[in-house]
Every structure is written in C-alpha cells, then in structure tokens.
Design a protein around this motif. Structure first.
Motif, PDB file in Angstrom:
ATOM      1  N   GLN A  23     -55.954  52.727  26.519  1.00  0.00           N
ATOM      2  CA  GLN A  23     -56.820  53.035  25.376  1.00  0.00           C
ATOM      3  C   GLN A  23     -55.954  53.321  24.162  1.00  0.00           C
ATOM      4  OE1 GLN A  23     -59.660  56.121  26.211  1.00  0.00           O
ATOM      5  NE2 GLN A  23     -61.048  54.683  27.197  1.00  0.00           N
ATOM      6  N   VAL A 306     -68.004  55.750  -1.558  1.00  0.00           N
ATOM      7  CA  VAL A 306     -67.581  56.994  -0.891  1.00  0.00           C
ATOM      8  C   VAL A 306     -66.466  56.793   0.129  1.00  0.00           C
ATOM      9  CG1 VAL A 306     -69.873  57.992  -1.198  1.00  0.00           C
ATOM     10  CG2 VAL A 306     -69.346  56.818   0.940  1.00  0.00           C
TER      11      VAL A 306
ATOM     12  N   GLN B  23     -62.822  59.429  21.679  1.00  0.00           N
ATOM     13  CA  GLN B  23     -62.385  58.733  22.892  1.00  0.00           C
ATOM     14  C   GLN B  23     -61.805  59.741  23.866  1.00  0.00           C
ATOM     15  OE1 GLN B  23     -59.746  55.445  22.143  1.00  0.00           O
ATOM     16  NE2 GLN B  23     -61.450  54.117  21.607  1.00  0.00           N
ATOM     17  N   HIS B  55     -65.151  63.754   4.684  1.00  0.00           N
ATOM     18  CA  HIS B  55     -66.435  64.054   4.045  1.00  0.00           C
ATOM     19  C   HIS B  55     -67.475  62.968   4.326  1.00  0.00           C
ATOM     20  CE1 HIS B  55     -64.806  61.677   0.616  1.00  0.00           C
ATOM     21  NE2 HIS B  55     -66.054  61.344   0.456  1.00  0.00           N
ATOM     22  N   MET B  56     -66.970  61.773   4.643  1.00  0.00           N
ATOM     23  CA  MET B  56     -67.875  60.683   4.980  1.00  0.00           C
ATOM     24  C   MET B  56     -68.635  60.949   6.281  1.00  0.00           C
ATOM     25  SD  MET B  56     -66.667  56.761   5.026  1.00  0.00           S
ATOM     26  CE  MET B  56     -66.991  56.217   6.691  1.00  0.00           C
ATOM     27  N   ARG B  60     -73.241  63.373   9.303  1.00  0.00           N
ATOM     28  CA  ARG B  60     -73.543  62.997  10.677  1.00  0.00           C
ATOM     29  C   ARG B  60     -73.071  64.078  11.650  1.00  0.00           C
ATOM     30  NH1 ARG B  60     -71.426  59.828  14.725  1.00  0.00           N
ATOM     31  NH2 ARG B  60     -69.503  59.463  13.577  1.00  0.00           N
ATOM     32  N   ARG B  63     -75.455  66.829  11.899  1.00  0.00           N
ATOM     33  CA  ARG B  63     -76.616  66.503  12.726  1.00  0.00           C
ATOM     34  C   ARG B  63     -76.282  66.479  14.215  1.00  0.00           C
ATOM     35  NH1 ARG B  63     -77.317  62.333   9.284  1.00  0.00           N
ATOM     36  NH2 ARG B  63     -76.779  60.802  10.880  1.00  0.00           N
ATOM     37  N   LEU B  81     -51.614  67.500   0.635  1.00  0.00           N
ATOM     38  CA  LEU B  81     -50.947  66.193   0.624  1.00  0.00           C
ATOM     39  C   LEU B  81     -50.187  65.945  -0.678  1.00  0.00           C
ATOM     40  CD1 LEU B  81     -53.578  63.969   2.466  1.00  0.00           C
ATOM     41  CD2 LEU B  81     -51.190  64.280   3.149  1.00  0.00           C
ATOM     42  N   TRP B  88     -48.854  64.415   9.577  1.00  0.00           N
ATOM     43  CA  TRP B  88     -48.876  65.361  10.701  1.00  0.00           C
ATOM     44  C   TRP B  88     -48.569  66.777  10.225  1.00  0.00           C
ATOM     45  CZ3 TRP B  88     -51.093  63.933  15.044  1.00  0.00           C
ATOM     46  CH2 TRP B  88     -51.161  62.564  15.336  1.00  0.00           C
ATOM     47  N   LYS B  89     -47.549  66.881   9.367  1.00  0.00           N
ATOM     48  CA  LYS B  89     -47.199  68.212   8.842  1.00  0.00           C
ATOM     49  C   LYS B  89     -48.318  68.745   7.964  1.00  0.00           C
ATOM     50  CE  LYS B  89     -42.222  67.572   9.185  1.00  0.00           C
ATOM     51  NZ  LYS B  89     -40.996  67.199   8.485  1.00  0.00           N
TER      52      LYS B  89
END
Lengths: 375, 375
Positions: A23, A306, B23, B55-56, B60, B63, B81, B88-89
């Motif tokens: 995977q 977005v 996953q 934020h996208m 969902r 919900r 950033l 990763w840091k």
C-alpha cells in the motif's frame, strides 16, 4: 548507477531500507511487488535490492519482484523470536543481521523499528528523495498512465451518457423508469472499470449544492438544471498506475452563475496549460490562475478556487510535483493534472480536470474527451 | 473512560498522537474519518479527540468524524512554513503547538515526525494497545461484519453458479459459448459486490496447480476435474469493515488425492471450530490442526498446511487475534476466520474459510454457505 543509488550516495549512506506493505507506493515502486503485509526492502549501491518476505510469499515475490528474495525464516526471524518476543525489536534484529552502518530510511519509516535499529546503526532520513525520483516518469510509466486514462474516459462516458439519456420526472432525473441517482451512476462507472481491470474508490458524482464541497462523493437523486461534478481516479490493477479526470455537466439549462463559472474554469484551464513547460514553477502557475479568477471576481479562500491547481499522478493518485502555493520547478516527464474549480455553497461547484505530461516546450495532454456543460 | 483512555493511562502518557491517512486502519477506527491524505489525530483523556485536516476537508470531517476538527491553518501551519520549509519539521512544530509532555504514538508513527517532536516532547511507543483494543468488537462492529459477509456469500455464489453452469469444451470450462477464465469469474464477482457497495481487490480464483500457491490470484482458463480455490475479502464501502471467505470446488470429478485433502480440510475445520471459545489459546488450536493433519499424513512446512489457521477481521482484513504459532488468548467478541488448507505443487490446493465470533462457550459462525467440492 540507478536513480536510487544516487539518492544513497548523496546521503552518504551505506544502504537504503524500507519496511511497509505495498500500500506504500514507494516500496511498490522500488520492488514491483504487491502484498498486503508489510515486508523489508533494502538496497546497497550496484545491487538490485532484496526483499524479506514470509515463506508463503517467497515464490510469488521471486516471480514478481525486481529484487532478490529472502524469507524471514532464512533471515533468522524464528530463532530471534525465541529470545525477543517484541515483534518490532525482533524485526530490527533480523534487519541488523543483513545491513548495518549508515541506513537511509524514508520519513514514514516506522518509529518503533527506527528506535530499535538505532541501537546498532545510524539512521538517516531521506527527506524527499523518492518523491522527486518518482515524479519523473519513464516511457513505460507514461504508457501505463495513458492506458488507464483511456479506461477513465470510458467510465466518464458511461456516466455522461446516462445523464444525457435521462429524462426529467417530478423534478428529478430518471432513466429506464427508475430514478437516476449518484449511486447508480457511480455503480455503472465502476462496472465499466472492472470490465477494464481497473479498480477505483470514492468516485464523485455530486449534484447541486453538494458539488460545492470538493471531496463530497454525492448521493441520492440527480436534478435537472444543476451542475453535476464527476471526478474519478482509477488504478490499473495490473500496473498499479492511476489516472485522474473530472467533468462537470448539467442536464438541461445551467443558471447564469454556473454558466459564468464554467466559462471561467475553462479559460483558467487553458491559461494554465499554456504556461506549462519544463522549468516553469508550479506555484507561479497556480498563482496566475488565482489572479485570473480574481480578475473575474472569484475569490480563493473558503469559497471560489479553494484547492490546488493540480498535482502529479503515478503509482499514487496524488504525488509530486505540486501545482499549488508550494509547488516547485516542473521537469520534463512529470505527469500532472490541471484541475481549476470554483465552489460556492449557495450556487454549486464546477471543476474540469485533464492529465498530461510536462515536456520541454509545453504540455502533452493525455485526456481526449470533450468539455461540454449542458447535455 | 473509553478504551483509548485506558491505553493512555496505562502508558503514563498525556496524550495519544497519530499521523496517517485513513488507509491506516487505526486512525480510521479512532476518528471514523476517511481521506487519502495524512492528517493529525490527538486525544487526551476524557476528551473526544481532535483531528487537524486541510481546510478543504474541514466541513466533511466535521460531519463524518467522531473527533473535534481543526484546520492546519487554524493550527498555524502556513505561518510555520514561512520559517521552516521542511514539511515534517513544520508539521512537528504545528503539533507541538497543540500537545506536549509525554506523547504516546503507534509503532508505525513516522520516524521523521517522531524525531522532530522529540526535541521538545517525550515520545513513548504504544507497542500493541490498539491491536488488542480493536480485536474485541462492539455490537455495531459485529453488525457491520455480518452485513459484509452476506455480500461476500452473494459474490461467492456468483462464482460457484458460473462454474456449476459451465460446460467442458476442448478440455476447458466454457459458459455462454465463451471460455470461462479466472478473470471472467473474478470480474462477475466484483460486479456483484459493486452492486452491493462493497469494494475488493486481489480476489483469488485459482485453478489446478496455481491453487497450490496460497496467494496467487489465478489467471487464464479454468479446467474440469481440477480444484478451483475461490477466496475473497470485500470491504463495505460505507462502514469500512471487511469479511473473508474461501471455498474450493471442482467442476466434474476430483482426483482421489484432492478428495482426501478436501475431507481432511473439512474435518480440520470442524475440529478447530469445536475448540474455539473465550479463553482458548490461538496457538494451541493452530497446533491441534497441525497434529490432526500430521495424523492424516499431511505436513506443515513448505508443503501441506503452510499458513496460519486463522486471523482476526475487522476494519482490516488481517488483524488481531492470530490463530497461528504465536496466537494468544481468544476473547469473547473477537471476530476470526478459520481457514485450514492443504497445498501440494504437483496436485493442487484446497482451502475452506468461514468467519464468526468468539463467544464464552464457542464460535458464533457468520458464514452460512454450503461446503461442496464437486459441482
């Protein structure tokens, strides 16, 4: 010297080490082997790499993998487990029996294994080696992606044909005297794909207001005169490679706002394609689409445009390079999507997504399917 | 206090932390949220946990997830950033802004993130907490698994009906005037499953000598008088839960060796079932099947009974508990497979697999489908 050898050398490491199931796209990419259970892969410079699998998988691994094959038994795991019952520590001891010194691992390498190995070895993290390595496709990979894109177009055509042939009954779409729902369209698309030996999940068939939520898969009846976003990203079962495609359609007549959004998205798409070539910067192309939309009065925060303009596709559906705020330089051989979209909760959503390859001079589009709003 | 709170307390930790895509079955189990991109999940005792998503995905996630939802933006990632380009840091810094002290992580927690976090926090590995937590199913989970097992039986029936109705033409099976192949049977099974909103991969339809390789999926023509192993493990798209089932059939007449193997596997199956109850030891049941086979003259090395007797099934197709050499105590509420098999490269393979729940007194079998060798 192959590409991974260069990564090992650049890091000053003795060996590259992974522990994951297939995977994990990196281990699948490097070994060509697929299995649901995690396995060890290690590679020194100038060898073809080695996998350590269960004896049950050894015969298949020998047939399918590019790497040499050892079994956990031949690597001594059963003996080790007699004195060390913690499977992570025991696995680390088994690995340490094969490799040592400076070990390069991916950022996602399991912490428990890294900690146990670091008692006898030095662990170095390969911050981004494979992502950039995988981002430039070989001719064989290009062929695989073009193949699965053809199947993707057949499945999109299954969906669009159903919507085109539907009729309006009591304000909803109907086909063959049964309501036409997101689930029904999705199910037929998946049947098309199965017949082509592709698998796919989370296919979006989202109508009306739901289409304004970029990742909502959609459910229930489809309605006339409302945008229906169809987005799918199948994986070829044999090769493991993905494609990704989106179309937005309306059965009947779109309201003026949706028609305007569709026109803006189409133009944004063409603008982005015109800017793609080796050496162009992903973030800059993304930014120029933001500015184009802004000139048309569309925002890019929580409404409007977005998401990112596009992303790499390969053995993963989202991989490097990015066409977003942090996107770097595009290289010839990158395979990317271009997918501008506009989303307004009170109106609906529109997205158009094509895939193709970055070339020295432009964009070699693989997608060959009409853009047509009203059916 | 919920089950994860007990795990946090037992480890003397302040918070449990994960970073994975859905996953990863643990993060899906804990959050109820599915997405292809990795996200942060953390939970302190007596709260409902928090996810940090793009934020996208926020709407969902709000919900669908059991956890509270933050966006990467509200957690400060864009600001971070600007001064730390290593993702990763930067992600570690974002997490450290939310949690601190003693952080409990799963063994598979990404090494790059653990290393960055360990500059300001103490990382403790939860060696096996979630595996044993997940192994005991709630009534809701039992219902989910029984539902997908019903679909699994319909798909097995699709396959067996095709083989039953086939005819022999030029020494091969044929149905509807077309050769009956592994691919064709698999494809029809998958269509049945798609109609039931289940997804599945690597379904085995392996004939003759191929059936002697336990994980080979099989391809090409099916032959009369040879064993055909059919093994599938679909996942319910809505709930995420799996089932797992195997039948072995012969169109026509099996050779005596296969008939004997089938009888031995059937008896081994019944023997194993008779030994299952809460408190029984997985390794001991596995061993008693080895001994039963041995009495019949069947080995258990690289030929004969080459794999484990069974495994837990849930939000993963293979999970705790194990019915193999290292299998521990079974608990009421475990959902397990029983799948004895025999494999001889020169003869073929036979496997029968049912699923059910461990109870105080025995095994509550979910599988309700005949065992029938010759069609």
């Amino acid at each position: 010297m192959d590409a991974l050898d260069k990564v090992i050398e650049a890091a000053g490491a003795d060996v590259y080490l992974m522990y994951a199931s297939s995977q994990d796209p990196d281990i699948r990419y490097l070994t060509g082997f697929t299995t649901s259970d995690p396995f060890v892969y290690f590679k020194r410079r100038n060898d073809r790499g080695t996998v350590i699998v269960s004896h049950m998988e050894a015969a298949r691994a020998a047939r399918e993998s590019k790497a040499a094959v050892m079994t956990r038994t031949s690597a001594g795991l059963p003996e080790i487990l007699k004195r060390e019952s913690n499977l992570w520590k025991a696995t680390a001891m088994m690995i340490a029996g094969q490799v040592g010194g400076k070990i390069l691992v991916p950022p996602t390498f399991p912490f428990a294994l890294a900690r146990a190995l670091s008692e006898t070895c030095t662990i170095i993290v390969d911050e981004n080696g494979l992502a950039s390595l995988r981002a430039v496709k070989s001719p064989k990979e290009i062929r695989f992606i073009r193949q699965v894109q053809k199947c993707t177009e057949q499945a999109i055509d299954t969906a669009i044909t159903m919507i085109r042939r539907s009729r309006v009954k009591s304000g909803k779409l109907s086909l063959g005297n049964k309501p036409l729902t997101s689930e029904r369209v999705r199910s037929e698309m998946h049947k098309t794909l199965i017949g082509l030996e592709c698998r796919t999940t989370d296919t979006i068939v989202a109508c009306g207001k739901t289409a304004a939520i970029p990742h909502a898969v959609g459910n229930g009846p489809l309605f006339p005169d409302e945008p229906i976003v169809i987005d799918l990203f199948p994986q070829d079962e044999k090769t493991g490679y993905y494609s990704d495609m989106t179309r937005t359609v309306v059965k009947g007549e779109a309201v003026p706002e949706i028609r305007d959004m569709y026109e803006a998205v189409t133009e944004a798409h063409d603008l982005a394609v015109s800017e793609i070539r080796a050496g162009a910067i992903g973030a800059e192309i993304h930014q120029s689409v933001i500015e184009f939309f802004s000139d048309r009065g569309y925002g890019n925060g929580t409404k409007g445009f977005v998401h990112n303009l596009g992303h790499g596709v390969g053995i993963e559906v989202h991989e490097a390079p990015s066409l977003g705020p942090f996107g770097g330089k595009l290289l010839a051989g990158n395979v990317i999507t271009i997918e501008p979209g506009l989303y307004y909760p009170k109106i609906g959503g529109v997205r158009i997504e094509d895939i193709g390859m970055v070339t020295a001079r432009g964009f070699n589009r693989f997608t060959n399917y009409p853009r047509e709003l009203e059916l």
